[in-house]
Design a protein around this motif. Structure first.
Motif, PDB file in Angstrom:
ATOM      1  N   GLN A 120      29.749  84.144 -22.825  1.00 18.10           N
ATOM      2  CA  GLN A 120      28.600  84.060 -21.924  1.00 18.10           C
ATOM      3  C   GLN A 120      28.648  85.090 -20.802  1.00 18.10           C
ATOM      4  O   GLN A 120      29.675  85.242 -20.141  1.00 18.10           O
ATOM      5  CB  GLN A 120      28.559  82.657 -21.306  1.00 18.10           C
ATOM      6  CG  GLN A 120      27.454  82.466 -20.287  1.00 18.10           C
ATOM      7  CD  GLN A 120      27.765  81.380 -19.292  1.00 18.10           C
ATOM      8  OE1 GLN A 120      28.079  80.263 -19.674  1.00 18.10           O
ATOM      9  NE2 GLN A 120      27.685  81.693 -18.003  1.00 18.10           N
ATOM     10  N   PRO A 121      27.543  85.761 -20.541  1.00 18.54           N
ATOM     11  CA  PRO A 121      27.471  86.640 -19.369  1.00 18.54           C
ATOM     12  C   PRO A 121      27.155  85.848 -18.103  1.00 18.54           C
ATOM     13  O   PRO A 121      26.776  84.673 -18.153  1.00 18.54           O
ATOM     14  CB  PRO A 121      26.301  87.566 -19.720  1.00 18.54           C
ATOM     15  CG  PRO A 121      25.386  86.698 -20.536  1.00 18.54           C
ATOM     16  CD  PRO A 121      26.306  85.796 -21.341  1.00 18.54           C
ATOM     17  N   ALA A 122      27.353  86.494 -16.966  1.00 22.32           N
ATOM     18  CA  ALA A 122      26.733  86.087 -15.696  1.00 22.32           C
ATOM     19  C   ALA A 122      27.057  84.677 -15.220  1.00 22.32           C
ATOM     20  O   ALA A 122      26.196  84.004 -14.677  1.00 22.32           O
ATOM     21  CB  ALA A 122      25.213  86.259 -15.798  1.00 22.32           C
ATOM     22  N   GLU A 123      28.304  84.241 -15.359  1.00 20.96           N
ATOM     23  CA  GLU A 123      28.660  82.951 -14.753  1.00 20.96           C
ATOM     24  C   GLU A 123      28.649  83.049 -13.238  1.00 20.96           C
ATOM     25  O   GLU A 123      28.234  82.114 -12.549  1.00 20.96           O
ATOM     26  CB  GLU A 123      30.041  82.497 -15.242  1.00 20.96           C
ATOM     27  CG  GLU A 123      30.463  81.126 -14.727  1.00 20.96           C
ATOM     28  CD  GLU A 123      31.079  81.144 -13.337  1.00 20.96           C
ATOM     29  OE1 GLU A 123      30.863  80.176 -12.575  1.00 20.96           O
ATOM     30  OE2 GLU A 123      31.765  82.130 -12.996  1.00 20.96           O
ATOM     31  N   GLU A 124      29.121  84.180 -12.704  1.00 22.38           N
ATOM     32  CA  GLU A 124      29.228  84.306 -11.252  1.00 22.38           C
ATOM     33  C   GLU A 124      27.861  84.251 -10.569  1.00 22.38           C
ATOM     34  O   GLU A 124      27.759  83.852  -9.415  1.00 22.38           O
ATOM     35  CB  GLU A 124      29.948  85.606 -10.877  1.00 22.38           C
ATOM     36  CG  GLU A 124      31.398  85.675 -11.333  1.00 22.38           C
ATOM     37  CD  GLU A 124      32.303  84.658 -10.652  1.00 22.38           C
ATOM     38  OE1 GLU A 124      31.870  84.031  -9.667  1.00 22.38           O
ATOM     39  OE2 GLU A 124      33.445  84.487 -11.115  1.00 22.38           O
ATOM     40  N   GLN A 125      26.816  84.638 -11.258  1.00 23.37           N
ATOM     41  CA  GLN A 125      25.464  84.512 -10.711  1.00 23.37           C
ATOM     42  C   GLN A 125      24.905  83.112 -10.892  1.00 23.37           C
ATOM     43  O   GLN A 125      23.882  82.763 -10.311  1.00 23.37           O
ATOM     44  CB  GLN A 125      24.516  85.514 -11.378  1.00 23.37           C
ATOM     45  CG  GLN A 125      24.640  86.928 -10.861  1.00 23.37           C
ATOM     46  CD  GLN A 125      23.485  87.799 -11.309  1.00 23.37           C
ATOM     47  OE1 GLN A 125      22.601  87.375 -12.051  1.00 23.37           O
ATOM     48  NE2 GLN A 125      23.491  89.038 -10.863  1.00 23.37           N
ATOM     49  N   GLY A 126      25.564  82.304 -11.717  1.00 18.74           N
ATOM     50  CA  GLY A 126      25.141  80.927 -11.904  1.00 18.74           C
ATOM     51  C   GLY A 126      23.987  80.727 -12.855  1.00 18.74           C
ATOM     52  O   GLY A 126      23.446  79.623 -12.941  1.00 18.74           O
ATOM     53  N   ASN A 127      23.583  81.767 -13.589  1.00 17.95           N
ATOM     54  CA  ASN A 127      22.433  81.589 -14.478  1.00 17.95           C
ATOM     55  C   ASN A 127      22.673  82.100 -15.894  1.00 17.95           C
ATOM     56  O   ASN A 127      21.765  82.097 -16.714  1.00 17.95           O
ATOM     57  CB  ASN A 127      21.185  82.260 -13.891  1.00 17.95           C
ATOM     58  CG  ASN A 127      21.427  83.709 -13.490  1.00 17.95           C
ATOM     59  OD1 ASN A 127      22.465  84.280 -13.818  1.00 17.95           O
ATOM     60  ND2 ASN A 127      20.481  84.294 -12.780  1.00 17.95           N
ATOM     61  N   GLY A 128      23.900  82.524 -16.208  1.00 16.19           N
ATOM     62  CA  GLY A 128      24.177  82.980 -17.564  1.00 16.19           C
ATOM     63  C   GLY A 128      24.107  81.861 -18.583  1.00 16.19           C
ATOM     64  O   GLY A 128      23.570  82.032 -19.686  1.00 16.19           O
TER      65      GLY A 128
END
Length: 388
Positions: A142-150
């Protein structure tokens, strides 16, 4: 039928993972060198896709530009069980001094996602070598966990179709002995909201403040009042202040941004209501108007109670130390989006008691923890396949 693996089988899984530790270490070091921002994990996903192909995992779906859904298929009827790893990095200048340190200036795997990916690839290799009893194991990178929306994007684009019987993930955790497994049933990580408060006054010349109503003067009291909301089950953190562009111009508006962490939907509702009252009390006496906006919501990570109990037995049967968490972390993780759709567990994997904290420029995932992480993911998948 007994759906749990025997102690002998569990320890064979751990031995299999230990046998491939050098391979997992090489993978982690390679991924560690190429940390990339959310939704721009291009080099990372290319490397992961090549490894999955080598492991005979079928690539069944791309999500956006950088998400991958792959599967191991037993070719026998049965359920689907999902395993997930996140891939993005942080905007941190790495200071580990490692020979395999980041080659991308200003970016680092300071949250350990390189280790998460290596563990999932290791679990895939172990499962391929042992074989599945039935059904399929779906691998979510999964991409973009740090942005909270991946995770939300993965779900919207079909990563959970058909719906898995269960889903599992791990997070490397400083403060725990290397290879220790830790978890709890119920909420294990908090929900998060990104908020912004805009204060509006009346701008003017810096030489004549009496003719203006500066929103900047409302910031100290507002920031202190928001921070004072923090309690046992609530954390409010003002993190960004934006006001003015010139030293001789009083601005019309100022903005405070931050995060709010809560443990339940009811607690979130109460916190938002209290935030509205706090902001009104801070702005009203100064004649400032205000607007509160919520930019992003991540749900809590709530572990399934029955699967958590299975996790405890699996870790102990494997001979690993297990620590029962006394309460949830107020940190957040978008794995909660998956758990709103199907039962599952996120567990912590110890990377060392003296390891620097997550998001620290000196953090580096411990290679000695990789076998325990890979073996636990593989074991939880096998037991879920046998029980569904």
């Amino acid at each position: 039928m007994n759906t749990e693996l025997s102690q002998v089988q569990l320890r064979e899984l751990l031995d299999a993972a230990r046998n491939i530790q050098p391979w997992m270490t090489r993978i982690r070091h390679r991924l560690h060198q190429v940390p990339e921002p959310a939704f721009r994990e291009f080099e990372t996903v290319g490397f992961v896709a090549a490894e999955l192909t080598e492991l005979d995992a079928a690539l069944v779906r791309r999500v956006g530009d950088t998400g991958i859904v792959a599967e191991l298929d037993s070719r026998l009827p049965g359920p689907v069980v999902a395993l997930r790893a996140d891939m993005d990095a942080l905007a941190v200048e790495e200071k580990t001094g490692a020979a395999y340190a980041s080659r991308h200036p200003g970016w680092a795997h300071s949250c350990g996602h390189d280790g998460h990916m290596a563990c999932l690839l290791g679990a895939c290799r172990v499962l391929r070598e042992i074989g599945l009893p039935a059904g399929k194991v779906r691998l979510l990178f999964q991409p973009a966990e740090e942005q909270g929306n991946g995770a939300k994007l993965m779900i919207e684009q079909g990563a959970l179709e058909p719906l898995p019987a269960a889903i599992f993930s791990l997070h490397g955790w400083p403060g725990l002995d290397v290879g220790t497994i830790a978890s709890r049933g119920g909420t294990v990580m908090a929900a998060s909201d990104v908020w912004a408060v805009r204060l509006v006054g009346r701008g003017g010349h810096g030489a004549r403040p009496q003719e203006a109503n500066s929103p900047i003067l409302g910031l100290p009291g507002l920031i202190e009042a928001l921070a004072d909301m923090t309690g046992d089950e609530l954390v409010v953190s003002p993190c960004v202040v934006e006001a003015g562009q010139a030293p001789n111009v009083i601005p019309d508006a100022a903005v405070v941004r931050g995060t709010m962490r809560t443990l339940s939907p009811e607690g979130r509702t109460r916190a938002l209501e209290e935030m509205a009252r706090v902001v009104a009390r801070a702005c009203g006496p100064l004649g400032l108007t205000h607007q509160i906006t919520l930019d992003q919501h991540t749900p809590p990570v709530a572990n399934d109670a029955a699967l958590h109990e299975r996790l405890v037995g699996t870790a102990r049967g494997m001979g690993l130390d297990f620590a029962l968490l006394s309460g949830p972390s107020m940190g957040s993780e978008d794995f909660g989006f998956y758990l709103e759709k199907c039962p599952g567990v996120m567990f912590r994997l110890g990377v060392g008691k003296t390891c620097p904290s997550l998001h620290n420029s000196a953090f580096d995932f411990c290679d000695e923890a990789l076998p325990a992480g890979a073996a636990m993911l593989a074991a939880m998948a096998l037991e879920a396949l046998r029980s569904s």
